[in-house]
Design a protein around this motif. Structure first.
Motif, mmCIF file in Angstrom:
data_model
loop_
_atom_site.group_PDB
_atom_site.id
_atom_site.type_symbol
_atom_site.label_atom_id
_atom_site.label_comp_id
_atom_site.label_asym_id
_atom_site.label_seq_id
_atom_site.Cartn_x
_atom_site.Cartn_y
_atom_site.Cartn_z
ATOM 1 N N UNK A 1 0.829 -1.214 0.000
ATOM 2 C CA UNK A 1 0.000 0.000 0.000
ATOM 3 C C UNK A 1 0.861 1.261 0.000
ATOM 4 N N UNK A 2 0.465 2.232 -0.766
ATOM 5 C CA UNK A 2 1.201 3.491 -0.820
ATOM 6 C C UNK A 2 0.248 4.667 -0.719
ATOM 7 N N UNK A 3 0.774 5.783 -0.218
ATOM 8 C CA UNK A 3 0.016 7.016 -0.256
ATOM 9 C C UNK A 3 -0.004 7.569 -1.672
ATOM 10 N N UNK A 4 -0.848 8.550 -1.870
ATOM 11 C CA UNK A 4 -0.975 9.176 -3.190
ATOM 12 C C UNK A 4 -0.638 10.654 -3.060
ATOM 13 N N UNK A 5 0.190 11.137 -3.954
ATOM 14 C CA UNK A 5 0.602 12.537 -3.930
ATOM 15 C C UNK A 5 0.509 13.137 -5.320
ATOM 16 N N UNK B 1 2.568 7.783 -6.863
ATOM 17 C CA UNK B 1 2.588 7.018 -5.614
ATOM 18 C C UNK B 1 3.982 6.448 -5.346
ATOM 19 N N UNK B 2 4.994 7.048 -6.004
ATOM 20 C CA UNK B 2 6.372 6.614 -5.789
ATOM 21 C C UNK B 2 7.117 7.533 -4.828
ATOM 22 N N UNK B 3 6.403 8.435 -4.160
ATOM 23 C CA UNK B 3 7.026 9.342 -3.191
ATOM 24 C C UNK B 3 7.571 8.559 -2.002
ATOM 25 N N UNK B 4 8.752 8.929 -1.540
ATOM 26 C CA UNK B 4 9.355 8.239 -0.401
ATOM 27 C C UNK B 4 10.326 9.171 0.309
ATOM 28 N N UNK B 5 10.480 8.960 1.612
ATOM 29 C CA UNK B 5 11.500 9.694 2.356
ATOM 30 C C UNK B 5 12.863 9.044 2.110
ATOM 31 N N UNK B 6 13.918 9.837 2.205
ATOM 32 C CA UNK B 6 15.274 9.355 1.964
ATOM 33 C C UNK B 6 16.171 9.582 3.173
ATOM 34 N N UNK C 1 9.849 9.371 -11.984
ATOM 35 C CA UNK C 1 9.019 9.809 -13.102
ATOM 36 C C UNK C 1 9.408 9.029 -14.359
ATOM 37 N N UNK C 2 8.408 8.527 -15.062
ATOM 38 C CA UNK C 2 8.668 7.777 -16.295
ATOM 39 C C UNK C 2 9.389 8.642 -17.318
ATOM 40 N N UNK C 3 10.351 8.045 -18.002
ATOM 41 C CA UNK C 3 11.037 8.772 -19.063
ATOM 42 C C UNK C 3 10.068 9.155 -20.187
ATOM 43 N N UNK C 4 8.983 8.376 -20.310
ATOM 44 C CA UNK C 4 8.009 8.656 -21.361
ATOM 45 C C UNK C 4 7.044 9.771 -20.983
ATOM 46 N N UNK C 5 7.115 10.284 -19.749
ATOM 47 C CA UNK C 5 6.193 11.330 -19.313
ATOM 48 C C UNK C 5 6.408 12.614 -20.104
ATOM 49 N N UNK C 6 5.310 13.247 -20.458
ATOM 50 C CA UNK C 6 5.394 14.517 -21.188
ATOM 51 C C UNK C 6 5.967 15.632 -20.308
ATOM 52 N N UNK D 1 -5.449 19.469 5.788
ATOM 53 C CA UNK D 1 -6.600 18.687 6.222
ATOM 54 C C UNK D 1 -6.230 17.696 7.323
ATOM 55 N N UNK D 2 -7.204 17.368 8.170
ATOM 56 C CA UNK D 2 -7.021 16.326 9.186
ATOM 57 C C UNK D 2 -7.699 15.026 8.776
ATOM 58 N N UNK D 3 -8.093 14.943 7.515
ATOM 59 C CA UNK D 3 -8.739 13.741 6.971
ATOM 60 C C UNK D 3 -7.737 12.593 6.937
ATOM 61 N N UNK D 4 -8.220 11.365 6.628
ATOM 62 C CA UNK D 4 -7.333 10.227 6.446
ATOM 63 C C UNK D 4 -6.639 10.336 5.089
ATOM 64 N N UNK D 5 -5.511 9.659 4.966
ATOM 65 C CA UNK D 5 -4.754 9.679 3.708
ATOM 66 C C UNK D 5 -5.443 8.843 2.642
ATOM 67 N N UNK D 6 -5.285 9.261 1.403
ATOM 68 C CA UNK D 6 -5.734 8.469 0.269
ATOM 69 C C UNK D 6 -4.676 7.393 0.026
ATOM 70 N N UNK D 7 -5.096 6.129 0.062
ATOM 71 C CA UNK D 7 -4.140 5.023 -0.031
ATOM 72 C C UNK D 7 -4.449 4.175 -1.259
ATOM 73 N N UNK D 8 -3.406 3.837 -2.007
ATOM 74 C CA UNK D 8 -3.533 3.016 -3.205
ATOM 75 C C UNK D 8 -3.046 1.611 -2.883
#
Length: 326
Positions: free
Chosen positions: A24-28, A45-50, A61-66, A151-158
């Protein structure tokens, strides 16, 4: 001494993607500005802390991304973490059919000038720290310069190709008995009937083998203490049909039905062995092998009908009911 090189099988891209979805991952929404100052962004959904010292984060980001060229040229970007109520924004920024993603979307410029979307759970504004090429993606590492909460809502999770908020809502509906048997039966007939027709056109021999393997497993796990394995095998039977249909949109719908299936079999309707319906699943497999779409759909329809007739008789007699999944 020379050692033989171990044999490694090629990685199936579709299966690779499917298994990655088990995490499961968050969505950004990742945002930046073009050279002329226009706000742009995309769902990620590939965001991550380092790192904490210094505070570093990354996205890929995909190389094919515009938008690859825009992010390469930009010296800053922002990570906007979405809440459950922002699932529509996730779809908007993921769509290739919407030219101006920011049209009608409330946002403000951050201290670095990058677009910060209103009402997000959190936003991180970053200076580009490093960029690395990695296969068919570029990895962007940013040093966090400014943060904000919203927001204090819950996170959107994929999760497994769908938003987890949808899966949780379905689970609640199932447990509360708000999804009727007749409606579920109609959904199974319509969805898996279509998938069986597509599978007769598109399935590989290996994909049909996977369906048959699930049937074998269902029949092997008929003892009372084997219920969890029988549930998983039944879910695998339907998910294997889904994969054999080769339709991404229907696959997402089928994942919804799998959620319903597991919850009903585990928590709602008592299960018992049903060897009398074994031949119908075998018929589904046989019809898929000979590319007989009408036969496969007919066998599934018979399976549902037999189980429902039995259920009606048992309910009238005061006994347990039986789900179609057994």
């Amino acid at each position: 001494m020379n050692h033989p090189t171990p044999h490694t099988e090629a990685i199936d891209p579709k299966l690779f993607r499917q298994l990655l979805g088990c995490f499961p991952t968050g969505v950004a929404i990742i945002t930046t500005r073009t050279a002329d100052g226009k706000p742009v962004g995309l769902t990620c959904n590939s965001f991550s802390s380092v790192s904490l010292e210094p505070p570093l984060v990354l996205f890929s980001l995909r190389k094919a991304s515009s938008l690859l060229g825009t992010f390469v040229e930009a010296d800053s970007f922002a990570i906007n973490i979405l809440s459950q109520s922002q699932d529509a924004l996730s779809g908007r920024f993921a769509s290739s059919k919407i030219a101006d993603k920011f049209e009608g979307v409330p946002w403000r410029p951050g201290p670095l000038g990058t677009p910060l979307i209103d009402a997000c759970l959190a936003s991180f504004e970053c200076r580009l720290h490093a960029r690395h090429e990695a296969g068919d993606h570029d990895i962007f590492i940013g040093e966090v310069k400014h943060m904000s909460t919203g927001s204090t809502d819950h996170a959107l999770v994929f999760y497994k190709g769908a938003y987890m908020m949808l899966a949780e809502s379905l689970r609640k509906l199932v447990l509360e008995g708000q999804l009727g048997t007749v409606d579920i039966d109609e959904a199974y007939r319509a969805l898996y009937g279509k998938l069986l027709r597509l599978a007769c056109e598109r399935a590989t021999d290996a994909e049909v083998d996977a369906i048959e393997a699930a049937v074998d497993e269902i029949e092997q796990h008929q003892d009372a203490d084997a219920l969890p394995r029988r549930i998983e095998a039944t879910a695998r039977f339907f998910s294997s049909i889904t994969l054999a249909g080769h339709n991404e949109a229907l696959r997402l719908m089928a994942q919804t039905m799998t959620t319903v299936l597991r919850e009903r079999m585990t928590h709602v309707i008592p299960m018992r062995p049903r060897p009398d319906v074994f031949p119908l699943r075998r018929k589904v497999v046989h019809c898929l092998r000979v590319r007989d779409a009408e036969g496969a759909v007919g066998a599934l329809d018979q399976l549902i009908t037999m189980l429902r007739k039995d259920e009606g008789a048992r309910v009238d007699g005061g006994a347990e009911s039986v789900p179609i999944e057994n």
